[in-house]
Design a protein around this motif. Structure first.
Motif, PDB file in Angstrom:
ATOM      1  N   LEU B  57       0.827  -1.197   0.000  1.00  0.00           N
ATOM      2  CA  LEU B  57       0.000   0.000   0.000  1.00  0.00           C
ATOM      3  C   LEU B  57       0.868   1.257   0.000  1.00  0.00           C
ATOM      4  CD1 LEU B  57      -2.802  -1.168   2.446  1.00  0.00           C
ATOM      5  CD2 LEU B  57      -3.043  -0.680   0.002  1.00  0.00           C
ATOM      6  N   GLU B  58       1.948   1.197   0.733  1.00  0.00           N
ATOM      7  CA  GLU B  58       2.833   2.355   0.730  1.00  0.00           C
ATOM      8  C   GLU B  58       3.429   2.574  -0.654  1.00  0.00           C
ATOM      9  OE1 GLU B  58       6.161   2.254   3.420  1.00  0.00           O
ATOM     10  OE2 GLU B  58       6.843   4.221   2.677  1.00  0.00           O
ATOM     11  N   ALA B  59       3.836   1.468  -1.282  1.00  0.00           N
ATOM     12  CA  ALA B  59       4.392   1.572  -2.627  1.00  0.00           C
ATOM     13  C   ALA B  59       3.356   2.117  -3.603  1.00  0.00           C
ATOM     14  CB  ALA B  59       4.888   0.202  -3.087  1.00  0.00           C
ATOM     15  N   LEU B  60       2.137   1.629  -3.496  1.00  0.00           N
ATOM     16  CA  LEU B  60       1.081   2.095  -4.392  1.00  0.00           C
ATOM     17  C   LEU B  60       0.815   3.587  -4.174  1.00  0.00           C
ATOM     18  CD1 LEU B  60      -1.486  -0.871  -4.156  1.00  0.00           C
ATOM     19  CD2 LEU B  60       0.004  -0.312  -6.087  1.00  0.00           C
ATOM     20  N   CYS B  61       0.772   4.000  -2.929  1.00  0.00           N
ATOM     21  CA  CYS B  61       0.546   5.412  -2.639  1.00  0.00           C
ATOM     22  C   CYS B  61       1.661   6.257  -3.233  1.00  0.00           C
ATOM     23  CB  CYS B  61       0.482   5.653  -1.128  1.00  0.00           C
ATOM     24  SG  CYS B  61      -1.055   5.101  -0.365  1.00  0.00           S
ATOM     25  N   GLU B  62       2.876   5.803  -2.998  1.00  0.00           N
ATOM     26  CA  GLU B  62       4.018   6.554  -3.483  1.00  0.00           C
ATOM     27  C   GLU B  62       3.996   6.664  -5.008  1.00  0.00           C
ATOM     28  OE1 GLU B  62       8.713   6.712  -2.109  1.00  0.00           O
ATOM     29  OE2 GLU B  62       7.209   5.389  -1.190  1.00  0.00           O
ATOM     30  N   ALA B  63       3.531   5.600  -5.642  1.00  0.00           N
ATOM     31  CA  ALA B  63       3.448   5.585  -7.100  1.00  0.00           C
ATOM     32  C   ALA B  63       2.236   6.368  -7.589  1.00  0.00           C
ATOM     33  CB  ALA B  63       3.371   4.152  -7.603  1.00  0.00           C
ATOM     34  N   GLY B  64       1.419   6.809  -6.650  1.00  0.00           N
ATOM     35  CA  GLY B  64       0.241   7.575  -7.037  1.00  0.00           C
ATOM     36  C   GLY B  64      -0.920   6.721  -7.497  1.00  0.00           C
ATOM     37  N   LEU B  65      -0.932   5.465  -7.107  1.00  0.00           N
ATOM     38  CA  LEU B  65      -2.028   4.587  -7.527  1.00  0.00           C
ATOM     39  C   LEU B  65      -3.124   4.447  -6.480  1.00  0.00           C
ATOM     40  CD1 LEU B  65      -0.064   1.772  -9.380  1.00  0.00           C
ATOM     41  CD2 LEU B  65      -1.246   3.767 -10.321  1.00  0.00           C
ATOM     42  N   CYS B  66      -2.875   4.945  -5.303  1.00  0.00           N
ATOM     43  CA  CYS B  66      -3.951   4.988  -4.317  1.00  0.00           C
ATOM     44  C   CYS B  66      -3.654   6.068  -3.286  1.00  0.00           C
ATOM     45  CB  CYS B  66      -4.176   3.632  -3.655  1.00  0.00           C
ATOM     46  SG  CYS B  66      -2.948   3.166  -2.425  1.00  0.00           S
ATOM     47  N   ARG B  67      -4.612   6.305  -2.430  1.00  0.00           N
ATOM     48  CA  ARG B  67      -4.446   7.311  -1.385  1.00  0.00           C
ATOM     49  C   ARG B  67      -4.666   6.691  -0.020  1.00  0.00           C
ATOM     50  NH1 ARG B  67      -8.075  12.406  -2.311  1.00  0.00           N
ATOM     51  NH2 ARG B  67      -9.646  10.863  -2.872  1.00  0.00           N
ATOM     52  N   LYS B  68      -3.956   7.221   0.927  1.00  0.00           N
ATOM     53  CA  LYS B  68      -4.095   6.782   2.309  1.00  0.00           C
ATOM     54  C   LYS B  68      -4.991   7.797   3.007  1.00  0.00           C
ATOM     55  CE  LYS B  68      -0.997   5.514   6.142  1.00  0.00           C
ATOM     56  NZ  LYS B  68       0.426   5.513   6.571  1.00  0.00           N
ATOM     57  N   LEU B  69      -6.055   7.323   3.608  1.00  0.00           N
ATOM     58  CA  LEU B  69      -6.973   8.211   4.301  1.00  0.00           C
ATOM     59  C   LEU B  69      -6.758   8.064   5.798  1.00  0.00           C
ATOM     60  CD1 LEU B  69     -10.220   7.357   2.277  1.00  0.00           C
ATOM     61  CD2 LEU B  69      -8.414   8.984   1.702  1.00  0.00           C
ATOM     62  N   THR B  70      -6.282   9.112   6.413  1.00  0.00           N
ATOM     63  CA  THR B  70      -5.857   8.968   7.807  1.00  0.00           C
ATOM     64  C   THR B  70      -6.802   9.608   8.819  1.00  0.00           C
ATOM     65  OG1 THR B  70      -4.500  10.920   7.572  1.00  0.00           O
ATOM     66  CG2 THR B  70      -3.430   8.804   7.238  1.00  0.00           C
ATOM     67  N   ASN B  72     -10.548  10.008  10.814  1.00  0.00           N
ATOM     68  CA  ASN B  72     -11.576   9.106  11.338  1.00  0.00           C
ATOM     69  C   ASN B  72     -11.178   8.270  12.549  1.00  0.00           C
ATOM     70  OD1 ASN B  72     -14.271   8.757  10.872  1.00  0.00           O
ATOM     71  ND2 ASN B  72     -13.986   6.736  10.028  1.00  0.00           N
ATOM     72  N   CYS B  73      -9.988   7.757  12.580  1.00  0.00           N
ATOM     73  CA  CYS B  73      -9.620   6.946  13.732  1.00  0.00           C
ATOM     74  C   CYS B  73      -8.178   6.512  13.623  1.00  0.00           C
ATOM     75  CB  CYS B  73     -10.508   5.716  13.838  1.00  0.00           C
ATOM     76  SG  CYS B  73     -10.284   4.569  12.482  1.00  0.00           S
ATOM     77  N   GLY B  74      -7.757   5.725  14.572  1.00  0.00           N
ATOM     78  CA  GLY B  74      -6.381   5.273  14.598  1.00  0.00           C
ATOM     79  C   GLY B  74      -5.902   4.623  13.317  1.00  0.00           C
ATOM     80  N   CYS B  75      -6.747   3.825  12.704  1.00  0.00           N
ATOM     81  CA  CYS B  75      -6.235   3.036  11.593  1.00  0.00           C
ATOM     82  C   CYS B  75      -6.522   3.657  10.234  1.00  0.00           C
ATOM     83  CB  CYS B  75      -6.764   1.617  11.652  1.00  0.00           C
ATOM     84  SG  CYS B  75      -8.547   1.507  11.641  1.00  0.00           S
ATOM     85  N   ALA B  76      -5.529   3.598   9.370  1.00  0.00           N
ATOM     86  CA  ALA B  76      -5.627   4.194   8.044  1.00  0.00           C
ATOM     87  C   ALA B  76      -6.533   3.371   7.142  1.00  0.00           C
ATOM     88  CB  ALA B  76      -4.240   4.302   7.429  1.00  0.00           C
ATOM     89  N   ARG B  77      -7.187   4.052   6.233  1.00  0.00           N
ATOM     90  CA  ARG B  77      -7.953   3.377   5.197  1.00  0.00           C
ATOM     91  C   ARG B  77      -7.393   3.790   3.840  1.00  0.00           C
ATOM     92  NH1 ARG B  77     -12.775   1.030   6.367  1.00  0.00           N
ATOM     93  NH2 ARG B  77     -13.174   0.862   8.592  1.00  0.00           N
ATOM     94  N   TYR B  78      -7.654   2.970   2.837  1.00  0.00           N
ATOM     95  CA  TYR B  78      -7.040   3.214   1.543  1.00  0.00           C
ATOM     96  C   TYR B  78      -8.079   3.311   0.448  1.00  0.00           C
ATOM     97  CZ  TYR B  78      -2.789   2.212   4.075  1.00  0.00           C
ATOM     98  OH  TYR B  78      -1.751   2.257   4.978  1.00  0.00           O
ATOM     99  N   ASP B  79      -7.770   4.112  -0.554  1.00  0.00           N
ATOM    100  CA  ASP B  79      -8.724   4.418  -1.602  1.00  0.00           C
ATOM    101  C   ASP B  79      -8.015   4.447  -2.950  1.00  0.00           C
ATOM    102  OD1 ASP B  79     -10.809   5.323  -3.123  1.00  0.00           O
ATOM    103  OD2 ASP B  79     -11.185   7.138  -1.959  1.00  0.00           O
ATOM    104  N   ALA B  80      -8.465   3.604  -3.867  1.00  0.00           N
ATOM    105  CA  ALA B  80      -7.842   3.575  -5.193  1.00  0.00           C
ATOM    106  C   ALA B  80      -8.577   4.485  -6.171  1.00  0.00           C
ATOM    107  CB  ALA B  80      -7.789   2.150  -5.736  1.00  0.00           C
ATOM    108  N   GLU B  81      -9.619   5.136  -5.688  1.00  0.00           N
ATOM    109  CA  GLU B  81     -10.332   6.098  -6.535  1.00  0.00           C
ATOM    110  C   GLU B  81      -9.601   7.430  -6.445  1.00  0.00           C
ATOM    111  OE1 GLU B  81     -12.997   6.114  -8.706  1.00  0.00           O
ATOM    112  OE2 GLU B  81     -12.102   8.092  -8.947  1.00  0.00           O
ATOM    113  N   LEU B  82      -9.022   7.843  -7.572  1.00  0.00           N
ATOM    114  CA  LEU B  82      -8.167   9.024  -7.515  1.00  0.00           C
ATOM    115  C   LEU B  82      -8.844  10.304  -7.964  1.00  0.00           C
ATOM    116  CD1 LEU B  82      -4.952   7.248  -8.738  1.00  0.00           C
ATOM    117  CD2 LEU B  82      -5.496   7.977  -6.423  1.00  0.00           C
TER     118      LEU B  82
END
Lengths: 165, 165
Positions: B57-70, B72-82
């Motif tokens: 997920l970190e690699a995908l985020c860095e490559a711009g293929l997804c976003r990390k949504l931080t 709402n709460c302790g744990c991150a959520r991820y979104d591939a809708e850009l």
DNA sequence: ATTACTGCAAAGGCTTTGCACGGGT
DNA sequence: ACCCGTGCAAAGCCTTTGCAGTAAT
């Protein structure tokens, strides 16, 4: 109002630690983290435990005497300023600055309520809160402090109002 | 576009694990957490490690293929809708729903730019991003799931646009 | 006298990291 | 053949919790 009275009114016992933590938080403009408060307060209140800082902050929040700000990074920051106001977040350093009350109010007043209603209708939801954060940096920008609470540098839009997550 | 090609274009090696994680994320509407993705993907990709999910997920985020949504709460959520879009957060369950693109755009377009300029001027800052989140719940509200990622019930304003932290 | 609060240390949740191995290029 | 990505386990950071003692009411 004295802390003693304030605490009593909110059903909180008045201890050295709580007073010290609260006063320090109240006096602070920097929305400190629990850790930061701990470092600052332990001087004037020795034997203070970090757990107590967390417990106290939770008690204060529950009593409505401060707010926990959980955006920006892993670690929570706390704010004893209860008047509604917006925050400007520095994504590099994790710092949080207040947006002056009048500007905050005007910004919020101009959120498009009609569109919020549309969202409620279209999604079949009830919106009970809207949060608006500004992300930016002081014009005289320093390099990131690289503290544990810093975040990665943002994409830097052409100008203002790039959207967000 | 096939994942193989997409990854190559972004300088990412194409592994079973990455493809599986990416496809699952892309197909998901629920902005899953790393843990959730792990549980879903481990079936079709055995021996998968949670660390790999995080690394991917970190690699995908860095490559711009997804976003990390931080938020709402302790744990991150991820979104591939850009595509730029807003989120509706359920503070009870931690769930995140998308606000339809057109509504998102209209909401953002109507943010008061002049006031943002005022803030920049008054505070001596450069605003390079604005984040707007809607907090609410589905009209047919269920009780909180009480999962580790749930948050405390909010104060519940009279109607809409109570301010925020 | 009660009982809430404190301090300490240990555990907890989420995430990252070190290292040796295996698989992609 | 190279070396990045993986798996595992251990550590990390922020926060919460259990417990025995202390202090506020």
């Amino acid at each position: 109002m004295g802390a003693r009275r304030l605490f009593a009114d909110h059903g909180l016992r008045c201890t050295r630690q709580r007073v010290a933590i609260y006063e320090r938080l109240k006096a602070s403009m920097s929305h400190p983290t629990a850790e930061e408060l701990f470092e600052q307060v332990r001087g004037e209140c020795d034997g203070l435990s970090l757990a107590t800082v967390y417990n106290t902050l939770e008690a204060l929040c529950e009593a409505g005497l401060c707010r926990k700000l959980t955006f920006n990074c892993g670690c929570a920051r706390y704010d004893a300023e209860l008047e509604p106001h917006l925050h400007l977040l520095n994504d590099d350093t994790g710092e949080i600055h207040d947006v002056p009350r009048d500007l905050s109010e005007r910004l919020l007043a101009r959120l498009p309520e009609d569109l919020l209603r549309d969202v409620e209708e279209r999604l079949g939801v009830r919106i009970d809160r809207v949060s608006l954060h500004l992300h930016g940096r002081l014009a005289a920008a320093r390099p990131p402090t690289n503290g544990r609470c810093g975040a990665a540098p943002p994409p830097l839009a052409g100008h203002a109002s790039a959207v967000e997550s």
